[in-house]
Design a protein around this motif. Structure first.
Motif, PDB file in Angstrom:
ATOM      1  N   THR A 151      29.922  29.710  21.791  1.00 35.33           N
ATOM      2  CA  THR A 151      29.745  28.813  20.523  1.00 35.33           C
ATOM      3  C   THR A 151      27.533  29.032  21.056  1.00 35.33           C
ATOM      4  OG1 THR A 151      30.631  26.712  20.326  1.00 35.33           O
ATOM      5  CG2 THR A 151      28.761  27.034  19.684  1.00 35.33           C
ATOM      6  N   HIS A 152      26.856  29.356  20.063  1.00 32.68           N
ATOM      7  CA  HIS A 152      25.620  29.236  20.483  1.00 32.68           C
ATOM      8  C   HIS A 152      24.442  29.514  19.607  1.00 32.68           C
ATOM      9  CE1 HIS A 152      27.584  33.240  19.210  1.00 32.68           C
ATOM     10  NE2 HIS A 152      26.171  33.634  18.379  1.00 32.68           N
ATOM     11  N   ALA A 153      23.292  29.107  20.291  1.00 36.38           N
ATOM     12  CA  ALA A 153      22.703  29.113  18.640  1.00 36.38           C
ATOM     13  C   ALA A 153      21.270  29.227  19.728  1.00 36.38           C
ATOM     14  CB  ALA A 153      21.810  27.545  18.648  1.00 36.38           C
ATOM     15  N   PHE A 154      19.900  29.567  19.010  1.00 39.04           N
ATOM     16  CA  PHE A 154      18.616  29.943  19.318  1.00 39.04           C
ATOM     17  C   PHE A 154      17.564  29.530  18.460  1.00 39.04           C
ATOM     18  CE2 PHE A 154      19.691  33.874  16.975  1.00 39.04           C
ATOM     19  CZ  PHE A 154      18.676  33.407  15.916  1.00 39.04           C
ATOM     20  N   GLY A 155      16.440  29.337  19.141  1.00 37.85           N
ATOM     21  CA  GLY A 155      15.288  28.903  18.563  1.00 37.85           C
ATOM     22  C   GLY A 155      14.118  28.924  19.127  1.00 37.85           C
ATOM     23  N   ALA A 156      13.218  29.523  18.629  1.00 42.01           N
ATOM     24  CA  ALA A 156      11.744  29.734  19.699  1.00 42.01           C
ATOM     25  C   ALA A 156      11.153  27.968  20.172  1.00 42.01           C
ATOM     26  CB  ALA A 156      10.205  29.783  18.666  1.00 42.01           C
ATOM     27  N   ALA A 209      19.082  30.134  14.848  1.00 41.09           N
ATOM     28  CA  ALA A 209      20.488  30.247  14.214  1.00 41.09           C
ATOM     29  C   ALA A 209      20.787  29.108  14.544  1.00 41.09           C
ATOM     30  CB  ALA A 209      21.655  31.273  14.099  1.00 41.09           C
ATOM     31  N   THR A 210      21.696  28.159  13.922  1.00 37.25           N
ATOM     32  CA  THR A 210      22.442  26.607  14.513  1.00 37.25           C
ATOM     33  C   THR A 210      23.859  27.265  14.800  1.00 37.25           C
ATOM     34  OG1 THR A 210      23.786  26.535  12.279  1.00 37.25           O
ATOM     35  CG2 THR A 210      21.180  25.391  12.470  1.00 37.25           C
ATOM     36  N   PRO A 211      24.222  26.410  15.876  1.00 36.02           N
ATOM     37  CA  PRO A 211      25.623  26.246  16.793  1.00 36.02           C
ATOM     38  C   PRO A 211      26.382  27.228  16.107  1.00 36.02           C
ATOM     39  CG  PRO A 211      24.310  24.143  17.244  1.00 36.02           C
ATOM     40  CD  PRO A 211      23.786  24.453  16.424  1.00 36.02           C
ATOM     41  N   HIS A 212      27.091  28.306  16.014  1.00 33.70           N
ATOM     42  CA  HIS A 212      28.539  28.623  15.394  1.00 33.70           C
ATOM     43  C   HIS A 212      28.314  30.053  16.549  1.00 33.70           C
ATOM     44  CE1 HIS A 212      24.867  31.712  16.003  1.00 33.70           C
ATOM     45  NE2 HIS A 212      25.940  32.793  15.495  1.00 33.70           N
ATOM     46  N   PHE A 213      29.834  30.611  16.528  1.00 30.71           N
ATOM     47  CA  PHE A 213      30.592  31.658  17.215  1.00 30.71           C
ATOM     48  C   PHE A 213      30.631  32.487  17.023  1.00 30.71           C
ATOM     49  CE2 PHE A 213      33.880  28.716  15.884  1.00 30.71           C
ATOM     50  CZ  PHE A 213      35.136  29.464  15.958  1.00 30.71           C
ATOM     51  N   HIS A 214      31.077  33.564  16.717  1.00 31.39           N
ATOM     52  CA  HIS A 214      32.392  35.211  16.102  1.00 31.39           C
ATOM     53  C   HIS A 214      33.388  35.258  17.056  1.00 31.39           C
ATOM     54  CE1 HIS A 214      27.763  35.311  14.713  1.00 31.39           C
ATOM     55  NE2 HIS A 214      27.234  35.472  15.740  1.00 31.39           N
ATOM     56  N   THR A 215      34.155  35.390  16.517  1.00 32.42           N
ATOM     57  CA  THR A 215      35.746  35.907  17.097  1.00 32.42           C
ATOM     58  C   THR A 215      35.740  37.055  17.792  1.00 32.42           C
ATOM     59  OG1 THR A 215      36.790  36.402  14.329  1.00 32.42           O
ATOM     60  CG2 THR A 215      37.285  34.191  15.414  1.00 32.42           C
ATOM     61  N   ILE A 267      26.836  29.822   2.503  1.00 31.10           N
ATOM     62  CA  ILE A 267      27.236  29.870   4.146  1.00 31.10           C
ATOM     63  C   ILE A 267      28.579  30.247   4.241  1.00 31.10           C
ATOM     64  CG2 ILE A 267      26.562  29.541   5.679  1.00 31.10           C
ATOM     65  CD1 ILE A 267      23.652  29.801   4.989  1.00 31.10           C
ATOM     66  N   LEU A 268      28.404  28.126   4.070  1.00 35.61           N
ATOM     67  CA  LEU A 268      30.293  27.901   4.561  1.00 35.61           C
ATOM     68  C   LEU A 268      31.533  28.676   4.205  1.00 35.61           C
ATOM     69  CD1 LEU A 268      29.058  24.079   4.467  1.00 35.61           C
ATOM     70  CD2 LEU A 268      29.506  25.851   6.617  1.00 35.61           C
ATOM     71  N   ALA A 269      31.352  29.182   2.710  1.00 41.93           N
ATOM     72  CA  ALA A 269      32.241  29.755   2.419  1.00 41.93           C
ATOM     73  C   ALA A 269      32.469  31.113   2.744  1.00 41.93           C
ATOM     74  CB  ALA A 269      31.667  29.647   1.051  1.00 41.93           C
ATOM     75  N   SER A 270      31.963  32.254   3.131  1.00 39.89           N
ATOM     76  CA  SER A 270      31.334  32.572   3.594  1.00 39.89           C
ATOM     77  C   SER A 270      31.519  32.966   5.024  1.00 39.89           C
ATOM     78  CB  SER A 270      30.225  34.347   3.769  1.00 39.89           C
ATOM     79  OG  SER A 270      29.190  33.420   4.739  1.00 39.89           O
ATOM     80  N   GLN A 271      32.214  31.922   5.493  1.00 40.83           N
ATOM     81  CA  GLN A 271      32.071  31.809   7.534  1.00 40.83           C
ATOM     82  C   GLN A 271      33.447  33.106   7.708  1.00 40.83           C
ATOM     83  OE1 GLN A 271      31.625  28.483   9.274  1.00 40.83           O
ATOM     84  NE2 GLN A 271      32.660  27.823   8.153  1.00 40.83           N
ATOM     85  N   ASP A 272      34.260  33.427   7.052  1.00 38.09           N
ATOM     86  CA  ASP A 272      35.158  34.047   7.536  1.00 38.09           C
ATOM     87  C   ASP A 272      35.409  35.811   7.314  1.00 38.09           C
ATOM     88  OD1 ASP A 272      36.908  32.623   8.502  1.00 38.09           O
ATOM     89  OD2 ASP A 272      38.029  32.422   7.197  1.00 38.09           O
ATOM     90  N   ASN A 286      31.178  34.331  11.011  1.00 39.10           N
ATOM     91  CA  ASN A 286      29.780  33.620  11.824  1.00 39.10           C
ATOM     92  C   ASN A 286      30.358  32.416  11.359  1.00 39.10           C
ATOM     93  OD1 ASN A 286      26.557  33.871  12.831  1.00 39.10           O
ATOM     94  ND2 ASN A 286      26.637  32.187  11.407  1.00 39.10           N
ATOM     95  N   HIS A 287      31.300  31.430  12.931  1.00 44.61           N
ATOM     96  CA  HIS A 287      31.860  30.390  12.192  1.00 44.61           C
ATOM     97  C   HIS A 287      31.254  28.715  13.437  1.00 44.61           C
ATOM     98  CE1 HIS A 287      35.624  32.265  11.463  1.00 44.61           C
ATOM     99  NE2 HIS A 287      34.912  33.044  12.038  1.00 44.61           N
TER     100      HIS A 287
END
Length: 163
Positions: free
Chosen positions: A95-100, A52-58, A138-143, A147-148
């Protein structure tokens, strides 16, 4: 304490799988199955593959348990590498993200709590990956999916070096 929930057993062979080997996501349990308590997936990434690319959850915290391999994880402005048997907890608003890592693939159990309906989000990402939906969805579904997305120079720098 009494509850109307029943014990949930998800058999590996019956769980919905997205993606294709070696990069897969197995949908294990969503909030509709757990009474809102949690949502959980198992993600397998090949060497150097982004998750996942950088994002956060409220509202949800996220827990990563490394079943096998190595996972590079952004948490705020810090990047850590977690290996087999390690667990990382990310609180809401972080803010978090991850990858192998480039040295190893990763097999990761991911748990969101309290749960938020996530499976439709992951299905949407899979449709975008296959060219059946537009990335703008994806951007339209953040709320809707809590997944921001945000930019992280720390994550970009870490992934440019390691991948």
């Amino acid at each position: 304490m009494t509850t109307n929930l029943e014990t949930l057993l998800v058999r590996h062979d019956e769980a919905e799988q997205l993606g294709s080997t070696p990069d897969t996501m197995t949908l294990l349990a969503d909030v509709s199955q757990t009474g809102g308590h949690l949502s959980t997936t198992r993600t397998t990434l090949s060497r150097g593959r982004d998750g996942a690319t950088p994002h956060f959850h409220t509202s949800s915290a996220e827990m990563f348990f490394i079943v096998d391999g190595e996972l590079q994880i952004l948490s705020d402005e810090k990047v850590v590498t977690a290996g087999t048997g390690d667990m990382l907890f990310v609180p809401p608003h972080t803010t978090h993200a991850f990858g192998a890592t480039e040295r190893s693939g990763a097999d990761v159990l991911i748990v969101f709590t309290p749960g938020v309906e996530r499976f439709e989000y992951f299905r949407m990402i899979d449709r975008i990956r296959r060219g059946e939906a537009a990335p703008e969805e994806i951007l339209a579904s953040q709320d809707r999916f809590d997944n921001h997305f945000v930019d992280s120079a720390t994550w970009r720098a870490a992934r440019a070096v390691s991948v």
